[in-house]
Write a protein that holds these residues in place. Structure first.
Motif, mmCIF file in Angstrom:
data_model
loop_
_atom_site.group_PDB
_atom_site.id
_atom_site.type_symbol
_atom_site.label_atom_id
_atom_site.label_comp_id
_atom_site.label_asym_id
_atom_site.label_seq_id
_atom_site.Cartn_x
_atom_site.Cartn_y
_atom_site.Cartn_z
ATOM 1 N N GLN A 1 0.821 -1.207 0.000
ATOM 2 C CA GLN A 1 0.000 0.000 0.000
ATOM 3 C C GLN A 1 0.858 1.263 0.000
ATOM 4 O O GLN A 1 0.485 2.278 -0.510
ATOM 5 N N ASN A 2 2.000 1.171 0.632
ATOM 6 C CA ASN A 2 2.907 2.324 0.655
ATOM 7 C C ASN A 2 4.331 1.819 0.828
ATOM 8 O O ASN A 2 4.573 0.628 0.996
ATOM 9 N N ASN A 3 5.246 2.727 0.797
ATOM 10 C CA ASN A 3 6.652 2.343 0.836
ATOM 11 C C ASN A 3 7.097 1.789 2.190
ATOM 12 O O ASN A 3 8.207 1.288 2.316
ATOM 13 N N ASN A 4 6.238 1.911 3.229
ATOM 14 C CA ASN A 4 6.616 1.427 4.545
ATOM 15 C C ASN A 4 6.308 -0.059 4.747
ATOM 16 O O ASN A 4 6.671 -0.632 5.752
ATOM 17 N N ILE A 5 5.583 -0.675 3.797
ATOM 18 C CA ILE A 5 5.282 -2.100 3.924
ATOM 19 C C ILE A 5 6.434 -2.901 3.327
ATOM 20 O O ILE A 5 6.787 -2.716 2.174
ATOM 21 N N VAL B 1 14.756 -1.608 9.321
ATOM 22 C CA VAL B 1 14.708 -3.051 9.053
ATOM 23 C C VAL B 1 15.459 -3.808 10.151
ATOM 24 O O VAL B 1 15.012 -4.866 10.618
ATOM 25 N N GLU B 2 16.580 -3.251 10.568
ATOM 26 C CA GLU B 2 17.384 -3.909 11.609
ATOM 27 C C GLU B 2 16.585 -4.059 12.902
ATOM 28 O O GLU B 2 16.704 -5.073 13.609
ATOM 29 N N ASP B 3 15.757 -3.042 13.208
ATOM 30 C CA ASP B 3 14.935 -3.128 14.428
ATOM 31 C C ASP B 3 13.943 -4.281 14.348
ATOM 32 O O ASP B 3 13.733 -5.009 15.335
ATOM 33 N N ILE B 4 13.339 -4.451 13.174
ATOM 34 C CA ILE B 4 12.366 -5.532 13.011
ATOM 35 C C ILE B 4 13.052 -6.888 13.124
ATOM 36 O O ILE B 4 12.570 -7.801 13.807
ATOM 37 N N SER C 1 14.671 -12.068 7.565
ATOM 38 C CA SER C 1 15.534 -11.403 6.576
ATOM 39 C C SER C 1 14.648 -10.710 5.550
ATOM 40 O O SER C 1 13.606 -11.250 5.144
ATOM 41 N N LEU C 2 15.071 -9.514 5.126
ATOM 42 C CA LEU C 2 14.263 -8.698 4.213
ATOM 43 C C LEU C 2 14.322 -9.251 2.799
ATOM 44 O O LEU C 2 15.383 -9.625 2.303
ATOM 45 N N LEU C 3 13.157 -9.287 2.154
ATOM 46 C CA LEU C 3 13.078 -9.654 0.741
ATOM 47 C C LEU C 3 12.849 -8.399 -0.071
ATOM 48 O O LEU C 3 12.158 -7.482 0.371
ATOM 49 N N SER C 4 13.407 -8.344 -1.298
ATOM 50 C CA SER C 4 13.126 -7.188 -2.168
ATOM 51 C C SER C 4 11.700 -7.306 -2.664
ATOM 52 O O SER C 4 11.152 -8.389 -2.797
#
Length: 860
Positions: A162-166, A213-216, A228-231
């Motif tokens: 929905q936005n860049n924060n998701i 991202v590191e906080d999450i 781990s973050l996915l693109s």
């Protein structure tokens, strides 16, 4: 001017108003369905009737005509029942989710009804085909409970971007769904997290958060899991590999087998009953839970019917029947989900085409960045063999590019400096430096994915009718089942257990899953196949229309021909050839007409300079004039020089001879003499004859050419292409009349054009087909079907695919109805057992899906 037609009567000279009202009878009523609160509605492709209005359409709000892809349009086209409002109140919030676990369209209805009762929710739409849920609420707070409510109904809601924060994360270490709930509960206590959704089955977590991202990652690690973050690109391409229930199905199947064998080997009845009861509880827990919330929301879906049948069977002592019912139902759901996933892959495979990262040139260095972080104007480097990550313009290098993913063209296209390349295509040979021209969300491949997903959400007339039928059929049969259970034993026509059993079988038969799923799966498969082959079909309605087309009208210039005319002959009379070209250059340099541009390009290529001119003037329908060396000069057609009384008999004969060869004549002269003639010709596309022959092979026998060219040119081109008829010397409004004449003759007419000049004719036809969508946004927005490549070679495949889709839809519908009728007839003699009833429903649904999947394999 006469509108000449080969093999037909002349077209009437009544010229319709260019800006006719949307309710005009000449428009296609079937595609001009008024939506809510709009001043006027027109076909989704009827953006305007001339270039100017089309050019400004996307920048200004329209109050009369509209386009399905233009967000600023006040009015809206299409069926109001099938579309969400494209706007909300100032305070409204809109969110989207991907719903996992739906196995038929009735599940979508269950989710819709369940969410409509939530406080603050204004509007809900669930589309079974694309698994999308759209919710509009009075504010963000009112939408917070949506995922939990969906879960209560037995499904999973995955937030879409929905936005860049998701952001999407991969979670390692979960071994059950309670682990996912633990992560959600933990992160929901964090004030920087606005929303979190964890899917145990996919191992993915979607989080809308303001912190880093590191906080999450750190927060997740605190409770024993690794994140781990996915693109975003990688995430978009992830298909849900649903293996939920395999273990339970195997386990409960073994319980049923053990109980069945035990009943023949002296095992006490209480033991076999316990085995069957355990099977019912294990396999039936999830559908029973979903059934509870479905009933609460006033929905009669398959979970309700199946749960009632299983519980009823247990109550009358038919434990084996009850256990078999829930086991077959669970197995059927798994098979349905696996089968339907194949159709959804057609779009997810498109998402996989564009790489998630790009090599960006920063000074002398190359830095690898996610495509979301690449801006317009950045220079990216594409190595040989790599996929191109973003749309752009080549600034250095030469190569051949495989554009099949976008256009369906099988032969690589040569590219050099200045040419456009598209995300998702493959750089075959040389290294390229490309200046990015579009952000990742605006690339051609992104627009294709968006348009195809939108198309799959649009209900075809057949699908809408079946949905309406099913909404009546299910409650009626449910009511009949209750009467079958109650009334016969009350009047001593049999025992309660006998009629309860028959009523339960009737309950199972009451869900028309196979029938409801018969049309949408076929449409999704066909649209996915077309997209893979470079054809955008913008909805089931247009897919059905393409299958019934028996006449195709083609614009000549740019459609049947290359649309790039060339100077073929220069014939000076009283001056030198160089002088003639110089004067023509001077006259035509101020014109935007394609033929004028051709002459100017030719003069430049010859190294000839223009003369000094003044008082330039365009003469509508005839040519141009200017004052050169104190004399008025003209570049015009024969008609103007006839008015000047300069057209001798010899000149007329020469012009007719040239025109009979399919060439256009430009006469250069003054008001006193003819200086010479320049001939311009356009060449046929190399795919035209093959494409037209292909259309005849698939059953389209009426092929018509529409052109503004003279009779001679039209006649010659018609012979070369083998079209049945042609209409010559047409203005844009005359093309509309030609389409209407074909319709009056009883034909279902498709119009093929470039989507710009031919907008009125495209709108008037039963089906508008635009060419070259990869090069122009207008073509992608104005037509019902878009051929992404700039040729006709995919048109026969489109018609063939559409007709195959219609045939499969009919097969599915009749098969589904026949199975239901047979099941209903077998209930009352007592021949239909409960497990047979379940098998007839879930088995038929799987067969219908597998039949529709054949459309994915149809080749051109």
């Amino acid at each position: 001017m006469s509108n000449k037609c080969c093999g037909s009567n002349e077209i009437e000279q009544v010229i319709p108003k260019k800006n006719q009202s949307c309710g005009d009878s000449s428009n296609k009523e079937a595609r001009a369905v008024p939506a809510k609160e709009k001043d006027c509605c027109c076909s989704s492709k009827e953006a305007a009737s001339d270039k100017d209005s089309l050019a400004t359409e996307k920048e200004t709000e329209s109050t009369t005509c509209c386009n399905s892809n233009v967000p600023n349009s006040i009015s809206c086209c299409g069926n109001a029942e099938d579309e969400m409002h494209h706007h909300t109140d100032a305070a409204g919030e809109k969110v989207e989710y991907r719903i996992h676990g739906m196995d038929c369209p009735s599940c979508a209805k269950t989710v819709e009804k369940g969410l409509r009762g939530l406080k603050g929710v204004q509007e809900v739409k669930v589309n079974y085909n694309t698994e999308k849920l759209q919710v509009i609420g009075s504010n963000a707070l009112s939408l917070d409970h949506v995922p939990n409510e969906v879960e209560k109904l037995g499904f999973q809601a995955e937030p879409l971007k929905q936005n860049n924060n998701i952001r999407t994360y991969d979670i390692v270490g979960m071994d059950c769904s309670s682990c996912a709930k633990s992560i959600e509960n933990h992160l929901n206590d964090n004030p920087a997290v606005h929303h979190v959704s964890v899917s145990f089955s996919t191992g993915k977590m979607k989080v809308a958060h303001e912190n880093s991202v590191e906080d999450i990652v750190s927060e997740v690690s605190k409770i024993g899991y690794k994140a781990s973050l996915l693109s975003n690109n990688k995430n978009r391409s992830e298909a849900k590999k649903n293996k939920d229930g395999y273990g339970f199905i195997t386990f409960t199947g073994m319980l049923i087998v053990l109980g069945f064998i035990g009943s023949f080997n002296g095992v006490p009845e209480v033991i076999t009953t316990l085995l069957y009861a355990a099977a019912i509880v294990v396999s039936g827990y999830k559908p029973a839970k979903s059934a509870f919330y479905a009933i609460k929301s006033g929905s009669l879906d398959m979970n309700v019917l199946m749960s009632a049948a299983a519980i009823g069977a247990a109550l009358i002592g038919e434990w084996f029947e009850g256990a078999t019912v829930v086991w077959l139902f669970a197995l059927g759901n798994v098979l349905q989900n696996r089968s339907i996933e194949q159709t959804r892959k057609s779009i997810r495979n498109l998402m996989d085409l564009a790489p998630p990262e790009a090599w960006v040139k920063v000074g002398p260095e190359l830095i690898k960045r996610p495509v979301e972080e690449v801006s317009i104007g950045d220079v990216i480097v594409i190595k040989p063999g790599d996929r191109i990550p973003l749309d752009g313009e080549i600034i250095q290098g030469e190569t051949s590019v495989n554009q099949a993913p976008i256009t369906g063209e099988s032969i690589p296209v040569d590219k050099q400096t200045g040419d456009t390349v598209y995300a998702g295509t493959i750089n075959e040979s040389g290294s390229l430096e490309v200046k990015v021209t579009k952000l990742v969300e605006d690339t051609t491949i992104s627009k294709i994915i968006h348009l195809v997903e939108e198309a799959q959400e649009q209900k075809a007339p057949t699908e809408a009718f079946i949905d309406k039928f099913a909404s009546i059929y299910t409650p009626v049969v449910f009511a009949i089942a209750l009467m079958v259970i109650v009334f016969p034993p009350l009047f001593d026509f049999g025992t309660w257990s006998e009629w309860v059993y028959k009523g339960l079988a009737l309950l199972v038969v009451a869900c028309p899953c196979a029938l409801v799923i018969s049309t949408p799966v076929a449409i999704v498969s066909a649209i996915g196949n077309a997209a893979k082959n470079g054809v955008l079909i913008k909805g089931g309605t247009f897919l059905e229309s393409a299958g019934s087309i028996d006449a195709v009208a083609f614009d000549k210039t740019g459609t049947l021909t290359e649309g790039k005319p060339k100077v073929s002959e220069v014939n000076p009379f009283t001056i030198s050839e160089e002088a003639l070209i110089s004067i023509a250059f001077t006259l035509e340099d101020y014109s935007t007409h394609p033929i004028a541009n051709t002459i100017v390009t030719y003069a430049k290529d010859q190294g000839i300079q223009p003369r000094s001119g003044e008082a330039f003037k365009s003469i509508v329908g005839k040519g141009v004039q200017a004052t050169i060396d104190g004399k008025i000069h003209y570049a015009a057609n024969l008609r103007l020089f006839e008015e000047l009384n300069l057209a001798s008999e010899d000149l007329r004969k020469e012009v007719e001879t040239i025109q009979s060869q399919g060439k256009t004549v430009v006469i250069i002269g003054t008001d006193q003499e003819i200086l010479g003639i320049i001939s311009v010709s356009d060449t046929l596309r190399h795919t035209t004859v093959k494409a037209l022959d292909g259309l005849k092979r698939v059953g389209v026998n009426q092929l018509v050419m529409l052109t503004g060219d003279n009779e001679g040119t039209a006649k010659m081109i018609s012979k070369e292409t083998n079209v049945n008829r042609y209409f010559a010397e047409l203005l844009p409004e005359n093309k509309v009349q030609a389409i209407q004449q074909l319709q009056r003759e009883g034909h279902k007419v498709a119009m093929v054009g470039d989507g710009i000049n031919d907008a009125p004719a495209l709108a008037t036809s039963d089906l508008g087909i635009a060419m070259g969508g990869a090069g122009t946004d207008t073509a992608m927005e104005t037509a019902d079907i878009v051929l992404m490549a700039d040729n006709l070679e995919k048109l026969p495949h489109t018609v063939k695919l559409s007709r195959k889709a219609l045939a499969i839809i009919k097969q599915n519908i009749w098969f589904s109805i026949l199975i239901k009728l047979i099941a209903l007839l077998l209930i009352f003699p007592g021949w239909l057992t409960l497990w047979m009833a379940v098998l007839s429903d879930t088995g038929a649904a799987v067969i219908v899906i597998l039949n529709a999947l054949r459309l994915l394999k149809v080749r051109g």
